[in-house]
Write an enzyme that holds these catalytic residues in place. Sequence first.
Site, mmCIF file in Angstrom:
data_model
loop_
_atom_site.group_PDB
_atom_site.id
_atom_site.type_symbol
_atom_site.label_atom_id
_atom_site.label_comp_id
_atom_site.label_asym_id
_atom_site.label_seq_id
_atom_site.Cartn_x
_atom_site.Cartn_y
_atom_site.Cartn_z
ATOM 1 N N CYS A 161 5.994 -9.175 -8.481
ATOM 2 C CA CYS A 161 6.341 -8.439 -7.269
ATOM 3 C C CYS A 161 7.330 -9.228 -6.448
ATOM 4 O O CYS A 161 7.055 -9.577 -5.325
ATOM 5 C CB CYS A 161 5.084 -8.119 -6.492
ATOM 6 N N GLY A 215 5.290 -13.628 -7.409
ATOM 7 C CA GLY A 215 5.475 -13.644 -5.955
ATOM 8 C C GLY A 215 4.185 -13.431 -5.195
ATOM 9 O O GLY A 215 3.926 -14.083 -4.178
ATOM 10 N N CYS A 216 3.351 -12.530 -5.682
ATOM 11 C CA CYS A 216 2.086 -12.236 -5.011
ATOM 12 C C CYS A 216 1.131 -13.420 -5.094
ATOM 13 O O CYS A 216 0.375 -13.686 -4.168
ATOM 14 C CB CYS A 216 1.459 -10.982 -5.612
ATOM 15 N N THR A 217 1.178 -14.143 -6.196
ATOM 16 C CA THR A 217 0.333 -15.329 -6.349
ATOM 17 C C THR A 217 0.791 -16.428 -5.392
ATOM 18 O O THR A 217 -0.034 -17.050 -4.705
ATOM 19 C CB THR A 217 0.354 -15.820 -7.803
ATOM 20 N N ALA A 264 -0.381 -15.470 -1.872
ATOM 21 C CA ALA A 264 -1.832 -15.647 -1.696
ATOM 22 C C ALA A 264 -2.208 -17.120 -1.668
ATOM 23 O O ALA A 264 -3.055 -17.544 -0.871
ATOM 24 C CB ALA A 264 -2.583 -14.917 -2.814
#
Length: 193
Positions: free
Chosen positions: A24, A91-93, A96
Site C-alpha cells: 500500500c 508501507g502499511c507495516t 504500524a
Amino acid sequence: MTSRTHLASLLGVALAALALAAGCDEPSSAPGGAAEKPSQAGASAQPAALKPGDAAPDVTFTLHDGRAVKLSSLQGKQVLVYFYPKDDTPGCTVQAQGLRDGWADLQAAGLEVYGVSTQDAQSHQAFIQKYELPFPLVVDEGGAVSSAFRVPLRNEFASRQSFLIDKDGKIKQVWLEVDPKEHAAAILSAAKS
C-alpha cells in the site's frame, strides 16, 4: 491510434495493479492533498473531506477481537483513527511499526489509536501478532467506517488517511497524505499541541 490508446489504457491498469500488489505505497490522495474521487465507473463524487473543527462521525468500531467500541464513548481522550490499505504490506507495516515503536510516547500524550482497513478480523489478528502491535485494528469489510470518515476506497482498499480527534469529539487534525515512515512523529507532535 486506437490500438495505441488501448495499449496505454491496459498498461495503466497493469501498473496500478502492480502498485497495489506491491503494498500500500501509492499516494493516498491527489496532488495538493485533495481527496480522490472513487475509482468505480459511474460513482458519484466523494463528499468533501472532514476538516479540523468538524464533529467526528459517531461510528461503532468492530475490533479484530470482536469487541465493539462506539467512538463517542472515547470522549475525554484524544483518539487517532488511521486508515490504511492492507495488512502486512510494506508501507502499511512501516506505518504500524512506527506507531508501535512510539507507543510509550503516544500513551504518555494520552492518545488512543485505532487502525482501520477493509480486511477481516483474522487478517487483522495475524498482522497484530506478527508485528506485536499494541493497538486494536478495526474491521471495515463493508466500508461503513471509511464512508463515515469520507475516506475513499480504491479497489476496495481504504486510502491512507488519518484523523486526530480531540477530547471533545471534534476533528483536531487531518492527514490526507501520510508518509508511513514519519507518521508516528507527526501524530505525536499534533497530539502534544
